[in-house]
Write a protein that holds these residues in place. Sequence first.
Motif, short mmCIF file in Angstrom:
data_model
loop_
_atom_site.label_atom_id
_atom_site.label_comp_id
_atom_site.label_asym_id
_atom_site.label_seq_id
_atom_site.Cartn_x
_atom_site.Cartn_y
_atom_site.Cartn_z
N ASP A 1 0.84 -1.21 0.00
CA ASP A 1 0.00 0.00 0.00
C ASP A 1 0.87 1.25 0.00
O ASP A 1 0.57 2.23 -0.69
N VAL A 2 1.92 1.22 0.80
CA VAL A 2 2.80 2.38 0.88
C VAL A 2 3.54 2.57 -0.44
O VAL A 2 3.70 3.69 -0.93
N LYS A 3 3.97 1.46 -1.04
CA LYS A 3 4.65 1.55 -2.34
C LYS A 3 3.72 2.17 -3.37
O LYS A 3 4.13 3.04 -4.14
N LYS A 4 2.48 1.73 -3.38
CA LYS A 4 1.50 2.25 -4.33
C LYS A 4 1.25 3.74 -4.09
O LYS A 4 1.18 4.53 -5.03
N MET A 5 1.14 4.12 -2.81
CA MET A 5 0.91 5.52 -2.49
C MET A 5 2.10 6.38 -2.93
O MET A 5 1.92 7.46 -3.49
N ASN A 6 3.31 5.89 -2.67
CA ASN A 6 4.50 6.62 -3.09
C ASN A 6 4.55 6.76 -4.61
O ASN A 6 4.94 7.80 -5.14
N GLN A 7 4.16 5.71 -5.30
CA GLN A 7 4.13 5.74 -6.76
C GLN A 7 3.12 6.79 -7.25
O GLN A 7 3.41 7.56 -8.18
N MET A 8 1.96 6.85 -6.61
CA MET A 8 0.95 7.81 -6.99
C MET A 8 1.42 9.24 -6.71
O MET A 8 1.17 10.15 -7.51
N MET A 9 2.10 9.44 -5.59
CA MET A 9 2.63 10.77 -5.26
C MET A 9 3.64 11.22 -6.32
O MET A 9 3.61 12.35 -6.78
N TYR B 1 3.86 10.16 -9.41
CA TYR B 1 3.15 10.40 -10.66
C TYR B 1 2.48 11.77 -10.65
O TYR B 1 2.52 12.50 -11.64
N SER B 2 1.88 12.14 -9.51
CA SER B 2 1.21 13.44 -9.44
C SER B 2 2.22 14.58 -9.59
O SER B 2 1.93 15.59 -10.24
N LYS B 3 3.41 14.41 -9.03
CA LYS B 3 4.45 15.43 -9.20
C LYS B 3 4.87 15.54 -10.66
O LYS B 3 5.03 16.64 -11.19
N VAL B 4 5.03 14.39 -11.31
CA VAL B 4 5.43 14.38 -12.72
C VAL B 4 4.37 15.06 -13.58
O VAL B 4 4.68 15.87 -14.46
N VAL B 5 3.10 14.73 -13.33
CA VAL B 5 2.01 15.31 -14.11
C VAL B 5 1.94 16.82 -13.91
O VAL B 5 1.74 17.58 -14.87
N THR B 6 2.14 17.26 -12.68
CA THR B 6 2.11 18.70 -12.39
C THR B 6 3.21 19.42 -13.15
O THR B 6 2.98 20.47 -13.77
N ILE B 7 4.40 18.86 -13.13
CA ILE B 7 5.53 19.47 -13.85
C ILE B 7 5.27 19.47 -15.35
O ILE B 7 5.50 20.47 -16.04
N ARG B 8 4.77 18.35 -15.86
CA ARG B 8 4.48 18.25 -17.30
C ARG B 8 3.43 19.27 -17.72
O ARG B 8 3.58 19.94 -18.74
N ASP B 9 2.37 19.41 -16.92
CA ASP B 9 1.34 20.40 -17.24
C ASP B 9 1.90 21.81 -17.26
O ASP B 9 1.55 22.62 -18.14
N ALA B 10 2.76 22.11 -16.32
CA ALA B 10 3.38 23.44 -16.29
C ALA B 10 4.23 23.67 -17.53
O ALA B 10 4.22 24.76 -18.11
#
Length: 91
Positions: free
Chosen positions: A40-48, A50-59
């Motif tokens: 669960d923690v691995k999955k949560m870290n992966q999602m975090m 991914y969200s950082k990557v998406v935010t940077i990409r959108d910017a």
Amino acid sequence: QLEEERKLKVPPTEIEVERARAKAAVVSGAERQLAEELDDVKKMNQMMLYSKVVTIRDAQVNEKKIIEKERKEEEQRLDMIMEIERLKALK
């Protein structure tokens, strides 16, 4: 038994306090490492991540659009200046 009671009443020395802090830090680090191993923690870290990557990409995408818009506006401005100069030259 009296010795144990006396130890409880006497405040801990600086060395004892430092040892307790060090032990707590080691235990905390170990618990964190164990938690990192859970799926669960691995999955949560992966999602975090991914969200950082998406935010940077959108910017970056938005920045690219702004730069392109500014480039087109500058190109239109230069075209207008060249047209005005051309018309002046015809008179």
